[in-house]
Design a protein around this motif. Structure first.
Motif, PDB file in Angstrom:
ATOM      1  N   PHE A 102      -6.875  13.459  -4.942  1.00  9.11           N
ATOM      2  CA  PHE A 102      -6.169  13.150  -3.700  1.00  9.11           C
ATOM      3  C   PHE A 102      -6.123  11.644  -3.417  1.00  9.11           C
ATOM      4  N   ASP A 103      -7.241  10.948  -3.583  1.00  3.06           N
ATOM      5  CA  ASP A 103      -7.237   9.499  -3.326  1.00  3.06           C
ATOM      6  C   ASP A 103      -6.228   8.804  -4.230  1.00  3.06           C
ATOM      7  N   GLY A 104      -6.147   9.258  -5.479  1.00  2.82           N
ATOM      8  CA  GLY A 104      -5.150   8.691  -6.384  1.00  2.82           C
ATOM      9  C   GLY A 104      -3.739   8.974  -5.923  1.00  2.82           C
ATOM     10  N   TYR A 105      -3.535  10.161  -5.376  1.00  2.00           N
ATOM     11  CA  TYR A 105      -2.211  10.486  -4.826  1.00  2.00           C
ATOM     12  C   TYR A 105      -1.836   9.516  -3.704  1.00  2.00           C
ATOM     13  N   MET A 106      -2.783   9.230  -2.846  1.00  2.00           N
ATOM     14  CA  MET A 106      -2.487   8.329  -1.729  1.00  2.00           C
ATOM     15  C   MET A 106      -2.113   6.938  -2.229  1.00  2.00           C
ATOM     16  N   TYR A 107      -2.838   6.456  -3.253  1.00  2.00           N
ATOM     17  CA  TYR A 107      -2.546   5.119  -3.775  1.00  2.00           C
ATOM     18  C   TYR A 107      -1.221   5.065  -4.512  1.00  2.00           C
ATOM     19  N   GLU A 108      -0.697   6.224  -4.930  1.00  2.00           N
ATOM     20  CA  GLU A 108       0.627   6.258  -5.556  1.00  2.00           C
ATOM     21  C   GLU A 108       1.722   5.914  -4.553  1.00  2.00           C
ATOM     22  N   LEU A 109       1.444   6.157  -3.273  1.00  2.00           N
ATOM     23  CA  LEU A 109       2.465   6.000  -2.236  1.00  2.00           C
ATOM     24  C   LEU A 109       2.448   4.591  -1.653  1.00  2.00           C
ATOM     25  N   PRO A 110       3.555   4.167  -1.099  1.00  2.00           N
ATOM     26  CA  PRO A 110       3.575   2.905  -0.349  1.00  2.00           C
ATOM     27  C   PRO A 110       2.617   3.004   0.848  1.00  2.00           C
ATOM     28  N   PRO A 111       2.039   1.890   1.270  1.00  2.00           N
ATOM     29  CA  PRO A 111       1.053   1.923   2.368  1.00  2.00           C
ATOM     30  C   PRO A 111       1.544   2.639   3.618  1.00  2.00           C
ATOM     31  N   HIS A 112       2.816   2.500   3.936  1.00  2.00           N
ATOM     32  CA  HIS A 112       3.299   3.095   5.185  1.00  2.00           C
ATOM     33  C   HIS A 112       3.406   4.618   5.108  1.00  2.00           C
ATOM     34  N   LEU A 113       3.297   5.195   3.904  1.00  2.00           N
ATOM     35  CA  LEU A 113       3.367   6.651   3.764  1.00  2.00           C
ATOM     36  C   LEU A 113       2.009   7.300   3.500  1.00  2.00           C
ATOM     37  N   VAL A 171      -2.314  12.897   4.750  1.00  2.00           N
ATOM     38  CA  VAL A 171      -3.582  13.473   5.209  1.00  2.00           C
ATOM     39  C   VAL A 171      -3.478  14.975   5.484  1.00  2.00           C
ATOM     40  N   PRO A 172      -2.405  15.484   6.107  1.00  2.00           N
ATOM     41  CA  PRO A 172      -2.314  16.944   6.305  1.00  2.00           C
ATOM     42  C   PRO A 172      -2.388  17.735   5.001  1.00  2.00           C
ATOM     43  N   PHE A 173      -1.962  17.129   3.908  1.00  2.00           N
ATOM     44  CA  PHE A 173      -2.041  17.804   2.613  1.00  2.00           C
ATOM     45  C   PHE A 173      -3.500  18.019   2.207  1.00  2.00           C
ATOM     46  N   ARG A 174      -4.357  17.039   2.480  1.00  2.00           N
ATOM     47  CA  ARG A 174      -5.780  17.214   2.190  1.00  2.00           C
ATOM     48  C   ARG A 174      -6.357  18.366   3.016  1.00  2.00           C
ATOM     49  N   LEU A 175      -5.999  18.423   4.293  1.00  2.00           N
ATOM     50  CA  LEU A 175      -6.492  19.503   5.152  1.00  2.00           C
ATOM     51  C   LEU A 175      -6.013  20.862   4.647  1.00  2.00           C
ATOM     52  N   PHE A 176      -4.796  20.904   4.164  1.00  2.00           N
ATOM     53  CA  PHE A 176      -4.244  22.134   3.590  1.00  2.00           C
ATOM     54  C   PHE A 176      -5.041  22.558   2.352  1.00  2.00           C
ATOM     55  N   ARG A 236       7.525  13.798   8.024  1.00  2.00           N
ATOM     56  CA  ARG A 236       6.974  12.636   7.315  1.00  2.00           C
ATOM     57  C   ARG A 236       6.050  13.087   6.178  1.00  2.00           C
ATOM     58  N   THR A 237       5.286  14.144   6.402  1.00  2.00           N
ATOM     59  CA  THR A 237       4.405  14.639   5.334  1.00  2.00           C
ATOM     60  C   THR A 237       5.221  15.199   4.177  1.00  2.00           C
ATOM     61  N   ILE A 238       6.264  15.966   4.495  1.00  2.00           N
ATOM     62  CA  ILE A 238       7.118  16.511   3.443  1.00  2.00           C
ATOM     63  C   ILE A 238       7.775  15.376   2.669  1.00  2.00           C
ATOM     64  N   MET A 239       8.180  14.318   3.370  1.00  2.16           N
ATOM     65  CA  MET A 239       8.808  13.179   2.708  1.00  2.16           C
ATOM     66  C   MET A 239       7.802  12.465   1.803  1.00  2.16           C
ATOM     67  N   ALA A 240       6.590  12.299   2.286  1.00  2.00           N
ATOM     68  CA  ALA A 240       5.556  11.639   1.480  1.00  2.00           C
ATOM     69  C   ALA A 240       5.265  12.440   0.217  1.00  2.00           C
ATOM     70  N   MET A 241       5.212  13.767   0.334  1.00  2.00           N
ATOM     71  CA  MET A 241       4.970  14.603  -0.837  1.00  2.00           C
ATOM     72  C   MET A 241       6.146  14.537  -1.807  1.00  2.00           C
ATOM     73  N   GLY A 242       7.346  14.383  -1.267  1.00  2.00           N
ATOM     74  CA  GLY A 242       8.525  14.229  -2.127  1.00  2.00           C
ATOM     75  C   GLY A 242       8.467  12.940  -2.930  1.00  2.00           C
ATOM     76  N   VAL A 243       8.061  11.857  -2.288  1.00  2.00           N
ATOM     77  CA  VAL A 243       7.902  10.572  -2.990  1.00  2.00           C
ATOM     78  C   VAL A 243       6.832  10.694  -4.066  1.00  2.00           C
ATOM     79  N   LEU A 244       5.760  11.403  -3.754  1.00  2.00           N
ATOM     80  CA  LEU A 244       4.686  11.608  -4.731  1.00  2.00           C
ATOM     81  C   LEU A 244       5.198  12.378  -5.945  1.00  2.00           C
TER      82      LEU A 244
END
Length: 589
Positions: free
Chosen positions: A357-368, A373-378, A539-547
């Motif tokens: 998960f941490d690697g997933y976050m670093y794949e994204l631009p800082p603003h996303l 975070v909701p994905f981690r909770l899921f 925004r979460t769906i968009m972030a997952m799409g970018v990932l």
């Protein structure tokens, strides 16, 4: 001889190896023994062992006759020696632990003042020298190295432990008395520390030998040597021959051997195929059972991983070493171990997404990044559900029956008697004709067939081939490597190691590609599932799409590397080494 770190209580800083000791003297004045006045390291401290229970008080009286002693405090601590399940720190000559004041006891100084504290001390020592590497306040036992706030300590432990958790390997009560050797001006010349140990957590508490530890003070080395000489020659105390941890492990019959968790076993050339398979399968069952408690309690993710590897390798032996099991018996065990692999998959998959998960976050631009975070909770929510289902399956009658009947397979060297005992069928000799053949002969034939299959499958893959073709090659490579590793004793180390090295490079590429294929598909499914469950906004769906876009691009890059990795595996010199190792005729390749 073993040496020790100085007492942690009272008063400690994380900037020095030794705490500043506040000491009340008989004249009512207080002297502070500072770390600056002590030796810069504790490599010169010396431990002595009390061989008899009554020695400590007797020695104390004799020391009082020779020196002016002053007791600074008397404390009772609970000590937790820590390591990973597979003893990674011990194997690196590291001793790690956490000391905390006992609930029922407070730190007592001689002016009847009490210091109340529940803050413990985390410490790391070199096992061979006993020198302190790190020592700082910590209010609980850390679960992982990443929980350590001390940066350099966290990095060192991370390099050793990886994602393995800390586990208490010995728990003991330590009664500690600290004494100062004083001169007429009440200056401290040396420090004595008497300790008494009781191992907890067993039906009968076990006592270890008491110890006396002598610490030097800077500028008074002569006095330090005199104290050591007096203890050795007049008090007749022997120096400690083992570390306290080693003595404790011996007392509870614990052997910190990491190779007990390896996936291979030594196999003599004289074994039949059934005898060799029996050794390997029994060892894999032991690995499963050794990891079962850890995966049930979710101590760390490696327990489930190692459990699944043992299951997967068991299935590989059942499928690749032909004609040693009766047909119906083989079908039963193949079906049940496949089921066991299936029920452990959802929890393991969620483990992997949480680890990444941490690697997933670093794949994204800082603003996303925060939008993920909701994905981690899921993931955490569904992990709890799947882990509960897994534990329920391990409690089932089906699982208990499988393990019971599997154990019966290893109760005798006679395969036929075991099949009769299990009452599954009367064994036909034609079905088990390889069981009594030499293992090396049977296995070498199978390895040669798998090698040719790897070459055939790899050569047919083109840039236009479906992703599934690479997955099939990956599975064949895994079976091929498992057999080589199982029976590595039968073949020349040098040639085998070279072959396996190139095979691993190819497998890494195929494994990375398969992981990315699964992640891309699964992340899209997760996003849809989160939307349906109302756990993700736009925004979460968009972030997952970018990932997903990032992972898809990486998948293409890994796919492009395949041809070069495969060429490296089938180089002429590698094929020659393989032919030599497995006695393969040139016409076979």
């Amino acid at each position: 001889m073993p040496v020790s770190t100085l007492c942690h209580y009272p008063g400690i800083t994380d900037k020095c190896m030794f705490p500043d000791q506040a000491c009340w003297l008989d004249n009512g004045k207080m002297e502070k023994v500072s770390a600056k006045n002590m030796e810069s390291t504790n490599n010169n401290s010396v431990e002595f062992v009390f061989k008899q229970k009554a020695d400590m008080d007797a020695v104390y009286e004799l020391l009082c006759r020779e020196y002016s002693l002053h007791e600074t405090f008397h404390v009772q601590l609970k000590r937790y020696y820590l390591d990973s399940f597979d003893w990674r720190m011990y194997q690196q000559d590291i001793v790690c632990g956490w000391d905390v004041p006992n609930n029922k006891h407070h730190l007592k100084v001689t002016n009847n003042q009490y210091i109340k504290s529940r803050e413990g001390v985390f410490f790391i020592q070199n096992k061979d020298t006993g020198s302190s590497l790190y020592e700082f306040p910590f209010d609980h036992i850390p679960r992982f190295s990443k929980d350590i706030s001390h940066q350099t300590c966290r990095q060192m432990l991370g390099d050793i432990l990886g994602i393995r958790a800390f586990m208490p390997v010995v728990i003991m009560t330590v009664q500690r008395k600290q004494l100062l050797v004083l001169n007429k001006e009440h200056k401290t010349l040396a420090i004595l520390q008497a300790e008494r140990y009781t191992i907890n957590g067993h039906t009968v508490e076990k006592r270890l030998h008491d110890r006396l530890i002598v610490f030097p003070i800077r500028g008074y080395k002569k006095v330090f040597k005199q104290v050591l000489q007096y203890i050795t020659e007049h008090l007749k105390l022997p120096p400690a021959g083992n570390t306290l941890l080693d003595e404790a492990l011996a007392a509870i019959n614990q052997t910190p051997v990491s190779n007990a968790f390896t996936l291979t076993q030594r196999l003599p050339d004289s074994l039949t195929t059934w005898e060799a398979a029996q050794i390997l399968l029994r060892h894999l069952l032991n690995l499963m059972q050794a990891n079962e408690s850890g995966l049930r309690h979710a101590i760390d993710t490696e327990f489930l991983h190692d459990y699944r590897v043992a299951v997967r390798r068991t299935r590989s032996i059942l499928g690749q070493i032909k004609h040693i099991f009766p047909g119906k018996l083989l079908a039963y065990f193949k079906r049940e171990f496949y089921w066991l692999g299936t029920i452990t998959t959802p929890t393991r998959d969620l483990d992997m997404y949480l680890l990444k998960f941490d690697g997933y976050m670093y794949e994204l631009p800082p603003h996303l990044q925060n939008d993920l975070v909701p994905f981690r909770l899921f993931l955490e929510r569904h992990w709890k559900v799947e882990h509960a289902r897994l534990c329920q399956a391990l409690d089932s009658k089906r699982y208990q029956k499988l393990i019971s009947q599997w154990q019966q397979m290893f109760a005798s060297k006679d395969m036929h008697s075991q099949s009769d005992t299990l009452l599954l069928e009367q064994t036909s000799p034609q079905e088990t004709f390889n069981a009594t053949k030499p293992a090396k002969q049977v296995v070498s034939e199978r390895i040669r067939k798998l090698y040719k299959r790897v070459l055939k499958e790899g050569r047919t893959i083109t840039p236009e081939s479906h992703d599934e073709t690479l997955h099939e090659l990956r599975k064949t490579c895994k079976k091929f490597r498992y057999l080589i590793e199982f029976f590595h004793d039968y073949y020349p180390d040098k040639q085998i190691n070279r072959l396996v090295k190139k095979l691993k490079l190819l497998q890494d590429n195929l494994g990375d590609f398969q992981d990315l294929c699964v992640q891309v598909d699964q992340l899209n499914c997760f996003a849809e599932q989160m939307r349906q469950e109302g756990l993700a906004d736009t925004r979460t769906i968009m972030a997952m799409g970018v990932l997903v876009q990032k992972l898809t691009a990486r998948k293409a890059a890994v796919r492009a590397e395949f041809r070069q990795r495969f060429k490296g595996f089938i180089q002429t010199d590698k094929k020659a080494a393989f032919r030599h190792a497995f006695s393969l005729k040139r016409t076979d390749t």
